[in-house]
Structures are given as C-alpha cells and as structure tokens.
Design a protein around this motif. Structure first.
Motif, mmCIF file in Angstrom:
data_model
loop_
_atom_site.group_PDB
_atom_site.id
_atom_site.type_symbol
_atom_site.label_atom_id
_atom_site.label_comp_id
_atom_site.label_asym_id
_atom_site.label_seq_id
_atom_site.Cartn_x
_atom_site.Cartn_y
_atom_site.Cartn_z
ATOM 1 N N HIS A 49 11.873 5.845 -1.814
ATOM 2 C CA HIS A 49 11.853 5.520 -0.386
ATOM 3 C C HIS A 49 12.661 6.561 0.382
ATOM 4 O O HIS A 49 12.237 7.039 1.442
ATOM 5 C CB HIS A 49 12.411 4.116 -0.147
ATOM 6 C CG HIS A 49 12.356 3.684 1.275
ATOM 7 N ND1 HIS A 49 13.373 3.945 2.175
ATOM 8 C CD2 HIS A 49 11.397 3.025 1.966
ATOM 9 C CE1 HIS A 49 13.037 3.455 3.359
ATOM 10 N NE2 HIS A 49 11.854 2.893 3.257
ATOM 11 N N SER B 11 3.004 5.195 2.381
ATOM 12 C CA SER B 11 3.951 5.209 1.278
ATOM 13 C C SER B 11 5.177 4.363 1.596
ATOM 14 O O SER B 11 5.640 3.578 0.758
ATOM 15 C CB SER B 11 4.374 6.650 0.974
ATOM 16 O OG SER B 11 5.439 6.687 0.067
ATOM 17 N N SER C 49 3.218 -3.318 -8.390
ATOM 18 C CA SER C 49 4.033 -2.113 -8.255
ATOM 19 C C SER C 49 3.682 -1.383 -6.963
ATOM 20 O O SER C 49 2.751 -1.747 -6.238
ATOM 21 C CB SER C 49 3.789 -1.191 -9.446
ATOM 22 O OG SER C 49 2.463 -0.689 -9.405
ATOM 23 N N PHE C 50 4.404 -0.301 -6.731
ATOM 24 C CA PHE C 50 4.145 0.563 -5.582
ATOM 25 C C PHE C 50 2.694 1.029 -5.572
ATOM 26 O O PHE C 50 2.040 1.014 -4.531
ATOM 27 C CB PHE C 50 5.104 1.766 -5.636
ATOM 28 C CG PHE C 50 4.694 2.891 -4.744
ATOM 29 C CD1 PHE C 50 4.901 2.823 -3.374
ATOM 30 C CD2 PHE C 50 4.092 4.027 -5.261
ATOM 31 C CE1 PHE C 50 4.522 3.860 -2.541
ATOM 32 C CE2 PHE C 50 3.711 5.071 -4.440
ATOM 33 C CZ PHE C 50 3.924 4.985 -3.071
ATOM 34 N N ASN D 88 12.643 2.688 -6.849
ATOM 35 C CA ASN D 88 11.975 2.488 -5.565
ATOM 36 C C ASN D 88 12.855 2.946 -4.409
ATOM 37 O O ASN D 88 12.369 3.557 -3.449
ATOM 38 C CB ASN D 88 11.582 1.018 -5.402
ATOM 39 C CG ASN D 88 10.586 0.824 -4.288
ATOM 40 O OD1 ASN D 88 9.542 1.455 -4.260
ATOM 41 N ND2 ASN D 88 10.923 -0.051 -3.360
ATOM 42 N N ALA E 260 4.234 0.672 1.474
ATOM 43 C CA ALA E 260 4.055 0.240 0.090
ATOM 44 C C ALA E 260 5.406 0.131 -0.619
ATOM 45 O O ALA E 260 5.622 -0.793 -1.417
ATOM 46 C CB ALA E 260 3.143 1.211 -0.652
ATOM 47 N N ARG E 261 6.321 1.046 -0.354
ATOM 48 C CA ARG E 261 7.667 0.977 -0.941
ATOM 49 C C ARG E 261 8.389 -0.283 -0.488
ATOM 50 O O ARG E 261 9.075 -0.935 -1.261
ATOM 51 C CB ARG E 261 8.493 2.209 -0.563
ATOM 52 C CG ARG E 261 8.039 3.461 -1.210
ATOM 53 C CD ARG E 261 8.646 3.640 -2.569
ATOM 54 N NE ARG E 261 7.976 4.744 -3.247
ATOM 55 C CZ ARG E 261 7.723 4.765 -4.535
ATOM 56 N NH1 ARG E 261 8.094 3.769 -5.300
ATOM 57 N NH2 ARG E 261 7.114 5.777 -5.084
ATOM 58 N N ALA F 9 6.920 -3.215 -2.398
ATOM 59 C CA ALA F 9 7.362 -3.176 -3.789
ATOM 60 C C ALA F 9 8.810 -3.635 -3.904
ATOM 61 O O ALA F 9 9.177 -4.355 -4.838
ATOM 62 C CB ALA F 9 7.191 -1.773 -4.369
#
Length: 135
Positions: A112, A15, A44-45, A108, A18-19, A22
């Motif tokens: 995060h 996660s 996107s995320f 985001n 990916a953040r 993004a």
C-alpha cells in the motif's frame, strides 16, 4: 478528473482500493482469531483487484507469451476458495493462523505504501508540469 490523469493512475487507484479491501479481510480474520468455529476468509489482493478491474469494464489481460496461463473467465470465487474449510488446527474449530495473518497484513501495508508513493510521484510530476507551464 481522474480520466485526465491517464490509465496508469486508474490502475494505481484500483490497486489502492484492492489493498484497502484486503486489509479489511485480514483485520477481520485477526479480530476473530478467538471466535469459536470461525473460518478464515482467504480472499487476497489479487481477488479484489481482478474484481475491481472487471467491474470497471477492463478487458482480460493480453497474453504476451505462449506460456502464459489463461484466465478461466468466470470472475467469481467459489465459496470453497473464500473461506478456509480445512480441518481446524485448534480444538474450538477456528481456522485463523495468526502468524500467517500478521504476515499478510505486513506485506499488504508495505505494498500500500508503494502504491501511495507511485500515486504521489505521478501527481508531483503533473504539478511540476503545471508550474513550468506558467513560466
């Protein structure tokens, strides 16, 4: 070492990565807001997270309800879904909507922060278990 921390920690790690990706896409869109003919990147995320999970060998999510939408299984984004090819809103051909990008960036950042708090909570729990084990 991360394997010791369990599958939940690996999901948090995915996660966070990916953040970060993004955020990079959104930052790039904002940086190019004044570039003529620039097409906004719409990844996107969720796109980065699914890419990360497929890369790690994670299987498809299990459908736990008959009403769930199934994954196409392609794992790839078409170029039409990555870049905004809709008619430009501006005369210079740029498709970046700065308000939309700033909202995406704020969301985001908040998510995060949540992921970081989850990671910190897991690590704090392990640290407490280690400290109590030494008594």
């Amino acid at each position: 070492m991360i394997d010791m921390l369990g599958d939940g920690f690996q999901r948090i790690e995915s996660s966070l990565i990916a953040r970060e990706k993004a955020q990079s896409v959104t930052s790039s869109n904002i940086a190019n807001a004044d570039t003529p003919n620039y097409r906004a990147d719409n990844r996107s995320f969720a796109d980065f997270l699914s890419e990360r999970q497929q890369h790690k060998g994670a299987g498809k999510p299990a459908a736990t309800h008959a009403g769930h939408i199934s994954d196409s299984g392609s794992g790839r984004l078409s170029s039409s879904s990555v870049f905004d090819y809709s008619p430009a809103r501006r005369m210079d051909g740029n498709t970046v909507d700065i308000q939309k990008e700033m909202a995406r960036m704020s969301e985001n950042q908040l998510m995060h922060e949540l992921s970081m708090r989850l990671a910190k909570g897991r690590i704090s729990g392990l640290l407490n278990a280690i400290k109590e084990g030494n008594r």
